[in-house]
Design an enzyme around this catalytic site. Structure first.
Site, mmCIF file in Angstrom:
data_model
loop_
_atom_site.group_PDB
_atom_site.id
_atom_site.type_symbol
_atom_site.label_atom_id
_atom_site.label_comp_id
_atom_site.label_asym_id
_atom_site.label_seq_id
_atom_site.Cartn_x
_atom_site.Cartn_y
_atom_site.Cartn_z
ATOM 1 N N HIS A 70 0.840 -1.190 0.000
ATOM 2 C CA HIS A 70 0.000 0.000 0.000
ATOM 3 C C HIS A 70 0.883 1.251 0.000
ATOM 4 C CE1 HIS A 70 -3.213 -2.772 0.976
ATOM 5 N NE2 HIS A 70 -2.547 -3.184 2.057
ATOM 6 N N TYR A 133 4.656 1.908 13.368
ATOM 7 C CA TYR A 133 5.027 2.925 12.395
ATOM 8 C C TYR A 133 4.442 4.280 12.770
ATOM 9 C CZ TYR A 133 0.711 0.977 10.208
ATOM 10 O OH TYR A 133 -0.540 0.477 9.950
#
Length: 479
Positions: A70, A133
């Site tokens: 993605h 993240y």
């Protein structure tokens, strides 16, 4: 086995902007500790100061869990809290590296910075793997995000655990091949004041670059006040403010003073609000007039400002506003020459008409051609140089306005002795309108901009080229 005691460092990859990070882990009999994100150290080591606003954690129960690929419109800094992963990244940005693949194994001692537009995918190599993240924008359920099938034969990623036995979501299995992906264009750059001298030079510098958008005064009204709704700012990355009030003498009048503060300060404050709210880079152009000209050496970027007149005061105030932004480039320049009316063109006209001009000889500086200023702006943005203030002028010898006038006469084939040098006081002694005080020393130190890899062109060589071009233009006009 997770490695302890590494030095913090960035490892570049084949995808521009994608960097693998070696992280120091400190361990003992209890386990290990690491500084997973340490802004000051990492920025100093080359990490973009990307301003994360959200921290996400992906926990994966089984080995072989595969996620991606993605590419969202934000930057990501990805690390592993526990376990190991096989990471795969595909450049989905429009450009020569579209489709480039990079793979690497990550554990708690290795992380990765993924710039926006690069597809991110991973596969867990151990059970109970936690993947974290940081991102610098917020997820929107209404957003349209680019994705790619992780098993596409074109990218040929060699997943450690074959995808037919791995855990994938139905959505990831349904993604299309690279041939279906529309390359992601960079977020846009808006150039304000595109009809002015610098704006026209920026048009020439960025000719054919699709993500640069130009707006003149009619298309983007700096005086409109609240600019938050003036554009869909989520689509932008940078604002280049090429608009300014530059009538230095008129600024000394009541009407001019108000106009100068409106354009050079109030409008800049509105742009700074937009930039801060949407984490945009703001490029602002300043002036040697922020200094009083009393220094006996070239002015450096960190010298204190001490403007003599209203114009300089407004530029200094605008500088202070822009400098509060994390992401800004403030370019101080002097003696600007571009398309339209300017000093050199005036000298050429006088020379051709047989007029012997009186020109000031007690102000010293260097010319800056707008083409050079535009080139410096592009260099700073493209190279992602450290944000801050930079002096930008032509390089080479310094001189007075009278020196430049004499050189212009000579280059055009006229007798330079026709130029009569005078003091600033004598030149303006008969003035009936307000006159702005000028700095006697406008020489700017170029060491900082040169340290970024930018090589300023010699001002005299640019002057010679400009005079040749003007002469050819005049010859064509006479045919």
């Amino acid at each position: 086995m997770t490695e302890l005691g590494k030095a913090l460092r960035a490892v570049p990859t084949a995808i521009p902007g994608l960097t693998i990070w070696e992280l120091p882990l400190h361990g003992d009999n209890r386990g290990w500790f690491k500084e997973n994100w340490q802004r000051a150290k990492m920025v100093a080591a080359g990490m973009p100061d990307f301003g994360p606003v959200q921290n996400n954690v992906s926990f994966n129960d089984a080995a072989g869990t595969t996620r991606g690929i993605h590419a969202e419109p934000w930057d990501k800094y990805i690390s592993v809290a526990s376990g190991r992963i096989f990471g795969a990244w595909v450049d989905l940005r429009d450009g020569p590296t579209f489709g480039t693949v990079v793979t690497a194994e990550l554990d708690p001692s290795r992380a990765v910075f993924v710039p926006q537009g690069v597809g991110n995918g991973f596969q867990t190599l151990e059970p109970n793997t936690a993947y974290t993240y940081l991102v610098n924008d917020h997820y929107s359920p209404d957003g349209v995000y680019t994705s790619l099938h992780p098993g596409d034969e074109t990218i040929a990623i060699d997943w450690p655990i074959p995808l037919d036995t791995a855990e994938l979501s139905a959505k990831d299995r349904a993604q299309g091949p690279l041939s279906d992906v529309i390359p992601i264009r960079p977020r846009k750059t808006l150039v304000i004041g595109a009809g002015g001298q610098l704006g026209r030079a920026l048009r020439a510098e960025y000719e054919g670059v699709a993500h640069i958008e130009f707006a003149d005064r009619a298309e983007f009204d700096l005086a409109a006040g609240d600019l938050g709704g003036a554009r869909p700012w989520r689509e932008y990355d940078t604002i280049v403010n090429a608009a300014a009030y530059t009538a230095v003498d008129t600024a000394e009048t009541a009407e001019g003073r108000a106009a100068a503060w409106a354009v050079n300060v109030a409008a800049v404050a509105e742009l700074a609000k937009v930039a801060a709210a949407h984490r945009l880079t703001l490029v602002q152009v300043s002036s040697d007039y922020v200094f009083d000209g009393t220094a006996t050496r070239p002015y450096r970027e960190d010298d204190p400002v001490a403007p003599l007149g209203v114009y300089g005061q407004t530029k200094a105030a605008g500088d202070q506003i822009v400098s509060t932004l994390d992401r800004h480039y403030l370019l101080r320049t002097s003696w600007v020459i571009g398309a339209g009316r300017n000093f050199v063109r005036t000298m050429l006209t006088l020379a051709d008409r047989g007029v012997d001009p009186a020109v000031v000889d007690d102000q010293v500086g260097r010319l800056t051609f707008t083409s050079e200023l535009a080139r410096a702006i592009r260099h700073l943005l493209d190279s992602r140089a450290p944000h801050g203030t930079y002096n930008v002028t032509g390089s080479g010898a310094t001189g007075s306005w009278a020196d430049i006038a004499r050189r212009t006469f000579a280059l055009a084939g006229h007798d330079p002795a026709r130029v009569r040098p005078v003091s600033t006081a004598e030149y303006f002694s008969q003035a009936t309108n307000p006159v702005a005080p000028r700095p006697a020393n406008s020489v700017l130190d170029l060491t900082k901009i040169e340290s970024t890899g930018f090589v300023p062109a010699d001002a005299d060589e640019l002057l010679a080229g400009y005079v040749r071009a003007e002469s050819r233009s005049a010859d064509r006009a006479s045919l």
